[in-house]
Design a protein around this motif. Structure first.
Motif, PDB file in Angstrom:
ATOM      1  N   LEU A  61       0.862  -1.186   0.000  1.00 29.48           N
ATOM      2  CA  LEU A  61       0.000   0.000   0.000  1.00 29.48           C
ATOM      3  C   LEU A  61       0.894   1.230   0.000  1.00 29.48           C
ATOM      4  O   LEU A  61       1.885   1.271   0.744  1.00 29.48           O
ATOM      5  CB  LEU A  61      -0.869   0.070   1.257  1.00 29.48           C
ATOM      6  N   GLU A  62       0.549   2.215  -0.789  1.00 32.38           N
ATOM      7  CA  GLU A  62       1.241   3.505  -0.754  1.00 32.38           C
ATOM      8  C   GLU A  62       0.192   4.589  -0.555  1.00 32.38           C
ATOM      9  O   GLU A  62      -0.755   4.693  -1.335  1.00 32.38           O
ATOM     10  CB  GLU A  62       2.000   3.735  -2.060  1.00 32.38           C
ATOM     11  N   LEU A  63       0.351   5.375   0.511  1.00 29.77           N
ATOM     12  CA  LEU A  63      -0.590   6.453   0.806  1.00 29.77           C
ATOM     13  C   LEU A  63       0.189   7.708   1.156  1.00 29.77           C
ATOM     14  O   LEU A  63       1.065   7.661   2.021  1.00 29.77           O
ATOM     15  CB  LEU A  63      -1.435   6.163   2.049  1.00 29.77           C
ATOM     16  N   VAL A  64      -0.141   8.805   0.507  1.00 35.49           N
ATOM     17  CA  VAL A  64       0.399  10.092   0.938  1.00 35.49           C
ATOM     18  C   VAL A  64      -0.684  10.758   1.774  1.00 35.49           C
ATOM     19  O   VAL A  64      -1.833  10.894   1.342  1.00 35.49           O
ATOM     20  CB  VAL A  64       0.803  10.959  -0.268  1.00 35.49           C
ATOM     21  N   VAL A  65      -0.299  11.125   2.995  1.00 37.66           N
ATOM     22  CA  VAL A  65      -1.271  11.664   3.956  1.00 37.66           C
ATOM     23  C   VAL A  65      -0.694  12.918   4.613  1.00 37.66           C
ATOM     24  O   VAL A  65       0.525  13.124   4.625  1.00 37.66           O
ATOM     25  CB  VAL A  65      -1.642  10.625   5.039  1.00 37.66           C
ATOM     26  N   SER A  66      -1.591  13.728   5.185  1.00 38.44           N
ATOM     27  CA  SER A  66      -1.111  14.924   5.880  1.00 38.44           C
ATOM     28  C   SER A  66      -0.435  14.520   7.190  1.00 38.44           C
ATOM     29  O   SER A  66      -0.727  13.467   7.768  1.00 38.44           O
ATOM     30  CB  SER A  66      -2.269  15.886   6.133  1.00 38.44           C
ATOM     31  N   ASP A  67       0.451  15.389   7.647  1.00 34.49           N
ATOM     32  CA  ASP A  67       1.216  15.091   8.865  1.00 34.49           C
ATOM     33  C   ASP A  67       0.306  14.800  10.057  1.00 34.49           C
ATOM     34  O   ASP A  67       0.649  13.989  10.911  1.00 34.49           O
ATOM     35  CB  ASP A  67       2.138  16.273   9.221  1.00 34.49           C
ATOM     36  N   ASP A  68      -0.857  15.481  10.097  1.00 37.96           N
ATOM     37  CA  ASP A  68      -1.692  15.326  11.300  1.00 37.96           C
ATOM     38  C   ASP A  68      -2.407  13.982  11.382  1.00 37.96           C
ATOM     39  O   ASP A  68      -2.906  13.637  12.458  1.00 37.96           O
ATOM     40  CB  ASP A  68      -2.668  16.510  11.467  1.00 37.96           C
ATOM     41  N   ILE A  69      -2.477  13.219  10.295  1.00 42.29           N
ATOM     42  CA  ILE A  69      -3.122  11.900  10.444  1.00 42.29           C
ATOM     43  C   ILE A  69      -2.154  10.729  10.303  1.00 42.29           C
ATOM     44  O   ILE A  69      -2.560   9.571  10.415  1.00 42.29           O
ATOM     45  CB  ILE A  69      -4.340  11.699   9.509  1.00 42.29           C
ATOM     46  N   VAL A  70      -0.876  11.025  10.092  1.00 42.26           N
ATOM     47  CA  VAL A  70       0.040   9.911   9.791  1.00 42.26           C
ATOM     48  C   VAL A  70       0.130   8.905  10.940  1.00 42.26           C
ATOM     49  O   VAL A  70       0.157   7.683  10.707  1.00 42.26           O
ATOM     50  CB  VAL A  70       1.433  10.427   9.356  1.00 42.26           C
ATOM     51  N   ASP A  71       0.110   9.387  12.173  1.00 44.18           N
ATOM     52  CA  ASP A  71       0.209   8.434  13.289  1.00 44.18           C
ATOM     53  C   ASP A  71      -1.014   7.522  13.351  1.00 44.18           C
ATOM     54  O   ASP A  71      -0.893   6.320  13.585  1.00 44.18           O
ATOM     55  CB  ASP A  71       0.381   9.184  14.623  1.00 44.18           C
ATOM     56  N   ARG A  72      -2.179   8.112  13.120  1.00 46.25           N
ATOM     57  CA  ARG A  72      -3.402   7.282  13.111  1.00 46.25           C
ATOM     58  C   ARG A  72      -3.373   6.274  11.973  1.00 46.25           C
ATOM     59  O   ARG A  72      -3.852   5.141  12.118  1.00 46.25           O
ATOM     60  CB  ARG A  72      -4.648   8.163  12.983  1.00 46.25           C
ATOM     61  N   GLU A  97       7.856  15.906  -0.379  1.00 47.97           N
ATOM     62  CA  GLU A  97       8.197  17.301  -0.629  1.00 47.97           C
ATOM     63  C   GLU A  97       7.059  18.071  -1.265  1.00 47.97           C
ATOM     64  O   GLU A  97       6.831  19.232  -0.969  1.00 47.97           O
ATOM     65  CB  GLU A  97       9.396  17.303  -1.580  1.00 47.97           C
ATOM     66  N   ARG A  98       6.331  17.419  -2.160  1.00 43.70           N
ATOM     67  CA  ARG A  98       5.374  18.172  -2.958  1.00 43.70           C
ATOM     68  C   ARG A  98       4.300  17.222  -3.483  1.00 43.70           C
ATOM     69  O   ARG A  98       4.591  16.072  -3.786  1.00 43.70           O
ATOM     70  CB  ARG A  98       6.123  18.806  -4.133  1.00 43.70           C
ATOM     71  N   ALA A  99       3.062  17.729  -3.581  1.00 38.31           N
ATOM     72  CA  ALA A  99       1.988  16.952  -4.210  1.00 38.31           C
ATOM     73  C   ALA A  99       1.185  17.887  -5.113  1.00 38.31           C
ATOM     74  O   ALA A  99       1.106  19.092  -4.859  1.00 38.31           O
ATOM     75  CB  ALA A  99       1.070  16.348  -3.150  1.00 38.31           C
ATOM     76  N   LEU A 100       0.586  17.325  -6.130  1.00 38.82           N
ATOM     77  CA  LEU A 100      -0.183  18.105  -7.102  1.00 38.82           C
ATOM     78  C   LEU A 100      -1.363  17.270  -7.588  1.00 38.82           C
ATOM     79  O   LEU A 100      -1.187  16.110  -7.962  1.00 38.82           O
ATOM     80  CB  LEU A 100       0.713  18.449  -8.301  1.00 38.82           C
ATOM     81  N   ARG A 101      -2.570  17.873  -7.530  1.00 32.25           N
ATOM     82  CA  ARG A 101      -3.710  17.247  -8.225  1.00 32.25           C
ATOM     83  C   ARG A 101      -3.714  17.805  -9.632  1.00 32.25           C
ATOM     84  O   ARG A 101      -3.876  19.013  -9.826  1.00 32.25           O
ATOM     85  CB  ARG A 101      -5.023  17.532  -7.512  1.00 32.25           C
ATOM     86  N   ILE A 102      -3.558  16.933 -10.612  1.00 29.29           N
ATOM     87  CA  ILE A 102      -3.362  17.381 -11.990  1.00 29.29           C
ATOM     88  C   ILE A 102      -4.585  18.124 -12.520  1.00 29.29           C
ATOM     89  O   ILE A 102      -4.468  19.172 -13.160  1.00 29.29           O
ATOM     90  CB  ILE A 102      -3.008  16.173 -12.882  1.00 29.29           C
ATOM     91  N   ASN A 108       0.000  20.272  -2.576  1.00 32.57           N
ATOM     92  CA  ASN A 108       0.296  19.805  -1.204  1.00 32.57           C
ATOM     93  C   ASN A 108      -0.959  19.284  -0.493  1.00 32.57           C
ATOM     94  O   ASN A 108      -1.677  18.498  -1.088  1.00 32.57           O
ATOM     95  CB  ASN A 108       1.036  20.902  -0.459  1.00 32.57           C
ATOM     96  N   ASP A 109      -1.219  19.682   0.768  1.00 34.90           N
ATOM     97  CA  ASP A 109      -2.335  19.076   1.507  1.00 34.90           C
ATOM     98  C   ASP A 109      -3.653  19.152   0.723  1.00 34.90           C
ATOM     99  O   ASP A 109      -4.461  18.215   0.784  1.00 34.90           O
ATOM    100  CB  ASP A 109      -2.512  19.749   2.880  1.00 34.90           C
ATOM    101  N   SER A 110      -3.871  20.226  -0.014  1.00 32.52           N
ATOM    102  CA  SER A 110      -5.114  20.358  -0.792  1.00 32.52           C
ATOM    103  C   SER A 110      -5.167  19.396  -1.965  1.00 32.52           C
ATOM    104  O   SER A 110      -6.220  19.179  -2.544  1.00 32.52           O
ATOM    105  CB  SER A 110      -5.253  21.779  -1.352  1.00 32.52           C
ATOM    106  N   ALA A 111      -4.036  18.847  -2.326  1.00 34.07           N
ATOM    107  CA  ALA A 111      -3.991  17.926  -3.463  1.00 34.07           C
ATOM    108  C   ALA A 111      -4.286  16.495  -3.061  1.00 34.07           C
ATOM    109  O   ALA A 111      -4.459  15.619  -3.912  1.00 34.07           O
ATOM    110  CB  ALA A 111      -2.622  17.990  -4.128  1.00 34.07           C
ATOM    111  N   LEU A 112      -4.303  16.239  -1.754  1.00 30.57           N
ATOM    112  CA  LEU A 112      -4.457  14.852  -1.307  1.00 30.57           C
ATOM    113  C   LEU A 112      -5.927  14.463  -1.405  1.00 30.57           C
ATOM    114  O   LEU A 112      -6.275  13.341  -1.560  1.00 30.57           O
ATOM    115  CB  LEU A 112      -3.945  14.680   0.121  1.00 30.57           C
TER     116      LEU A 112
END
Ligand SMILES: Nc1ncnc2c1ncn2[C@@H]1O[C@H](COP(=O)(O)OP(=O)(O)OP(=O)(O)O)[C@@H](O)[C@H]1O
Ligand SMILES: [Mg+2]
Length: 112
Positions: A61-72, A97-102, A108-112
């Motif tokens: 599984l590969e998931l990019v998540v915001s820092d505030d939920i990574v522990d959960r 480093e960076r995320a983009l919704r194409i 970044n966080d808004s792209a997740l």
């Protein structure tokens, strides 16, 4: 943002997906993989015997998540994928480093 890479037993995939969906994970990528850990792909350790290394089917599984939920996210994977037997898998966490919704150009966080 963090990239969480989890390698789990394939039969745990549906349960892990459902539990992660329940904690606001927005997306993930799943790949069928093969690998080995400390037992070199064998179900038990036989003292004194030498065996060739084998690959065992796993799911990555590969998931990019915001820092505030990574522990959960990590705790949920741990709790859900665990059988207590060898081969339950691993979780790795990596800085992103960076995320983009194409479609929208969100970053970044808004792209997740
Ligand atoms: N150091 C590693 N780097 C990359 N992938 C790994 C690593 N260790 C394990 N894996 C992957 O995770 C899968 C499951 O590993 P496994 O759970 O057997 O690890 P282990 O260290 O042998 O722990 P256990 O003693 O509980 O079996 C492997 O088949 C492999 O795909
Ligand atoms: Mg192992």
């Amino acid at each position: 943002m963090k990239l969480v890479i989890a390698i789990i037993k394939p039969f745990k995939l549906d349960e892990v997906r459902d539990e992660l969906s329940a904690i606001d994970v927005q997306g993930m990528t799943v790949t069928e993989v093969k690998g080995f850990g400390r037992q070199k792909g064998h179900p038990e350790i036989y003292r004194g015997a030498e065996y060739a290394t084998m690959f065992v089917p796993k799911v990555k599984l590969e998931l990019v998540v915001s820092d505030d939920i990574v522990d959960r996210v990590v705790e949920t994977i741990e709790a859900t994928a665990k059988t207590g037997k060898i081969g339950d898998g691993k979780v790795f966490v990596i800085d992103v480093e960076r995320a983009l919704r194409i479609r929208t150009g969100d970053s970044n966080d808004s792209a997740l």
